[in-house]
Design a protein around this motif. Structure first.
Motif, PDB file in Angstrom:
ATOM      1  N   GLY A  42       0.879  -1.286  -0.083  1.00  0.00           N
ATOM      2  CA  GLY A  42      -0.068   0.083   0.085  1.00  0.00           C
ATOM      3  C   GLY A  42       0.882   1.295  -0.045  1.00  0.00           C
ATOM      4  N   HIS A  43       2.086   1.088   0.231  1.00  0.00           N
ATOM      5  CA  HIS A  43       2.952   2.375   0.306  1.00  0.00           C
ATOM      6  C   HIS A  43       3.438   2.438  -1.373  1.00  0.00           C
ATOM      7  N   VAL A  44       3.889   3.744  -1.662  1.00  0.00           N
ATOM      8  CA  VAL A  44       4.578   4.083  -2.888  1.00  0.00           C
ATOM      9  C   VAL A  44       5.797   3.410  -3.016  1.00  0.00           C
ATOM     10  N   ALA A  45       6.104   2.860  -4.045  1.00  0.00           N
ATOM     11  CA  ALA A  45       7.451   2.240  -4.333  1.00  0.00           C
ATOM     12  C   ALA A  45       7.954   1.352  -3.408  1.00  0.00           C
ATOM     13  N   GLY A  46       6.892   0.382  -2.875  1.00  0.00           N
ATOM     14  CA  GLY A  46       7.356  -0.701  -2.138  1.00  0.00           C
ATOM     15  C   GLY A  46       8.306  -1.552  -2.582  1.00  0.00           C
ATOM     16  N   ALA A  83      16.039   5.187   2.090  1.00  0.00           N
ATOM     17  CA  ALA A  83      15.807   6.874   2.193  1.00  0.00           C
ATOM     18  C   ALA A  83      15.913   7.557   0.802  1.00  0.00           C
ATOM     19  N   GLN A  84      16.840   7.030  -0.146  1.00  0.00           N
ATOM     20  CA  GLN A  84      16.955   7.565  -1.424  1.00  0.00           C
ATOM     21  C   GLN A  84      16.002   7.530  -2.183  1.00  0.00           C
ATOM     22  N   VAL A  85      15.406   6.259  -2.162  1.00  0.00           N
ATOM     23  CA  VAL A  85      14.018   5.794  -2.778  1.00  0.00           C
ATOM     24  C   VAL A  85      13.123   6.746  -2.234  1.00  0.00           C
ATOM     25  N   GLN A  86      12.801   6.850  -1.039  1.00  0.00           N
ATOM     26  CA  GLN A  86      11.709   7.759  -0.567  1.00  0.00           C
ATOM     27  C   GLN A  86      12.181   9.362  -1.056  1.00  0.00           C
ATOM     28  N   ALA A  87      13.055   9.668  -1.126  1.00  0.00           N
ATOM     29  CA  ALA A  87      13.394  11.188  -1.614  1.00  0.00           C
ATOM     30  C   ALA A  87      13.032  11.051  -3.217  1.00  0.00           C
ATOM     31  N   GLU A  88      13.214  10.150  -3.929  1.00  0.00           N
ATOM     32  CA  GLU A  88      13.114  10.175  -5.339  1.00  0.00           C
ATOM     33  C   GLU A  88      11.572  10.029  -5.672  1.00  0.00           C
ATOM     34  N   VAL A  89      10.752   9.362  -5.026  1.00  0.00           N
ATOM     35  CA  VAL A  89       9.136   9.326  -5.308  1.00  0.00           C
ATOM     36  C   VAL A  89       8.549  10.209  -4.417  1.00  0.00           C
ATOM     37  N   GLY A  90       9.107  10.663  -3.409  1.00  0.00           N
ATOM     38  CA  GLY A  90       8.300  11.772  -2.368  1.00  0.00           C
ATOM     39  C   GLY A  90       7.655  11.528  -1.846  1.00  0.00           C
ATOM     40  N   ALA A  91       7.532  10.126  -1.430  1.00  0.00           N
ATOM     41  CA  ALA A  91       6.320   9.559  -0.551  1.00  0.00           C
ATOM     42  C   ALA A  91       7.153   8.628   0.365  1.00  0.00           C
ATOM     43  N   SER A  93       7.855   5.181   1.695  1.00  0.00           N
ATOM     44  CA  SER A  93       8.077   3.828   1.376  1.00  0.00           C
ATOM     45  C   SER A  93       8.835   2.996   2.244  1.00  0.00           C
ATOM     46  N   GLY A  94       8.801   1.767   2.436  1.00  0.00           N
ATOM     47  CA  GLY A  94       9.723   0.931   3.280  1.00  0.00           C
ATOM     48  C   GLY A  94       9.683  -0.469   2.921  1.00  0.00           C
ATOM     49  N   THR A  95      10.344  -1.255   3.743  1.00  0.00           N
ATOM     50  CA  THR A  95      10.398  -2.719   3.620  1.00  0.00           C
ATOM     51  C   THR A  95      10.714  -3.199   5.150  1.00  0.00           C
ATOM     52  N   THR A  96      10.549  -4.786   5.014  1.00  0.00           N
ATOM     53  CA  THR A  96      10.909  -5.659   5.925  1.00  0.00           C
ATOM     54  C   THR A  96      12.242  -6.005   5.467  1.00  0.00           C
ATOM     55  N   ILE A 166      12.699  -1.011   7.650  1.00  0.00           N
ATOM     56  CA  ILE A 166      13.681  -0.334   6.878  1.00  0.00           C
ATOM     57  C   ILE A 166      13.003   0.710   6.167  1.00  0.00           C
ATOM     58  N   GLY A 167      13.271   2.191   6.729  1.00  0.00           N
ATOM     59  CA  GLY A 167      12.608   3.392   6.138  1.00  0.00           C
ATOM     60  C   GLY A 167      11.837   4.151   7.375  1.00  0.00           C
ATOM     61  N   ASP A 168      12.161   3.642   8.409  1.00  0.00           N
ATOM     62  CA  ASP A 168      11.488   4.481   9.635  1.00  0.00           C
ATOM     63  C   ASP A 168      12.912   5.142  10.152  1.00  0.00           C
ATOM     64  N   ASP A 169      12.618   5.958  11.168  1.00  0.00           N
ATOM     65  CA  ASP A 169      13.460   6.686  11.894  1.00  0.00           C
ATOM     66  C   ASP A 169      14.142   5.925  13.010  1.00  0.00           C
ATOM     67  N   ILE A 170      14.093   4.503  13.042  1.00  0.00           N
ATOM     68  CA  ILE A 170      14.718   3.569  14.190  1.00  0.00           C
ATOM     69  C   ILE A 170      15.755   3.036  13.385  1.00  0.00           C
ATOM     70  N   PRO A 171      17.007   3.561  13.397  1.00  0.00           N
ATOM     71  CA  PRO A 171      18.282   3.086  12.693  1.00  0.00           C
ATOM     72  C   PRO A 171      18.785   1.563  13.525  1.00  0.00           C
ATOM     73  N   GLU A 172      18.022   0.740  13.661  1.00  0.00           N
ATOM     74  CA  GLU A 172      18.473  -0.665  14.432  1.00  0.00           C
ATOM     75  C   GLU A 172      17.901  -1.778  13.692  1.00  0.00           C
ATOM     76  N   MET A 173      18.629  -2.959  14.021  1.00  0.00           N
ATOM     77  CA  MET A 173      18.129  -4.309  13.713  1.00  0.00           C
ATOM     78  C   MET A 173      18.404  -5.119  14.815  1.00  0.00           C
ATOM     79  N   ASP A 174      17.478  -6.144  14.718  1.00  0.00           N
ATOM     80  CA  ASP A 174      17.983  -7.257  15.580  1.00  0.00           C
ATOM     81  C   ASP A 174      18.832  -8.343  15.106  1.00  0.00           C
ATOM     82  N   ALA A 175      19.851  -8.556  15.800  1.00  0.00           N
ATOM     83  CA  ALA A 175      20.712  -9.770  15.147  1.00  0.00           C
ATOM     84  C   ALA A 175      21.223 -10.728  16.202  1.00  0.00           C
TER      85      ALA A 175
END
Length: 273
Positions: A42-46, A83-91, A93-96, A166-175
């Motif tokens: 449902g997000h642009v450029a998923g 983040a570059q994709v978000q800037a290019e599409v102007g909306a 977008s994100g991903t797991t 990936i695409g939110d403002d939480i720069p962390e992952m579980d590992a």
């Protein structure tokens, strides 16, 4: 291990569009990298976001000896590319992003399992399927807090609400570092599989088919045959190498050792900037 000292692993993947208009999943299944990304529905450029996250891991393909730090850097690069994709599409977008990379740490081969979002990585041992990753979702938080059961989470109206991507403002992952042990198979999948196929069935089918590419394809076909409403992507990976019993995972959390299994949400090491 190979002559160069790198973990010896093999695997493959498969994907299908399912009931969606387009496939917003992406995957990479080339040693030593086995990861899946599910673009935000449902997000642009998923699809573009998922592809960007996977592209960050391509430089690790074929590397002689990948380290956990290399995986951390790939994760951060995936955030930069999305983040570059978000800037290019102007909306928005994100991903797991979830999966496993075969790494060398403390002189021994391991799987490094990473996760952001609600796609899943499982370990299959002797017919027993266990979830390695922990979903970043609202319903998982409700389960953790005891408000609903895992079965209720499957039909909860907020089951598609993610708490991290990936695409939110939480720069962390579980590992986690997961020992490479004889017979252990890793199964990585977008949630399109889990919507149609129960964990027990995933383990049963993946345990019946020796070839990892055929196993991944069979799981995708099973979900599609049941009328999959979502994209379905599965990656299956096996290790030929084994982790030395005395290998030290520190400073990483370890998963899958009977003596000190480390799987609770509070114990997850989160890598960020």
């Amino acid at each position: 291990m190979t002559a160069g000292g790198a973990p010896e692993v093999l695997g493959g993947g498969a994907t299908a569009v399912g009931g969606r208009a387009r496939n917003e999943d992406a995957y990479l299944a080339e040693a030593p990298v086995f990861v899946v990304a599910d673009g935000m529905g449902g997000h642009v450029a998923g699809a573009e976001a998922a592809g960007a996250a996977i592209a960050a891991f391509h430089p690790l393909v074929g590397a002689v000896a990948v380290t956990p730090s290399d995986v951390e850097r790939a994760h951060l690069e995936s955030r930069r590319l999305v983040a570059q994709v978000q800037a290019e599409v102007g909306a928005a977008s994100g991903t797991t992003l979830t999966g496993a990379v075969a790494v060398m740490h403390d002189g021994s081969p391991w799987w490094m399992v990473v996760n952001v979002g609600d796609s899943r990585t499982y370990a299959l041992d002797g017919g027993m399927l266990r979830q390695v990753s922990v979903d970043h979702s609202h319903v998982q938080e409700l389960v953790d807090e005891g408000y609903i059961t895992p079965d209720e989470a499957l039909v909860h109206p907020d089951r598609n609400l993610l708490t991290r991507a990936i695409g939110d403002d939480i720069p962390e992952m579980d590992a986690w570092l997961v020992p490479q042990v004889a017979g252990r198979r890793l199964i990585v999948a977008s949630d399109g599989l889990m919507k149609e196929v129960e964990d027990r069935e995933i383990g049963d089918l993946a345990g019946l088919i020796g070839d990892p590419i055929e196993a991944a394809s069979a799981l995708v076909e099973l979900a599609v045959g049941r009328g999959a409403r979502d994209n379905v992507t599965v990656v299956v990976a096996d290790a030929v190498s084994t982790t030395a019993p005395e290998a030290d995972p520190a400073p990483w959390s370890v998963w899958g050792l009977e003596a000190h299994e480390d799987t609770t949400p509070s114990s997850r090491r989160r890598g960020g900037s």
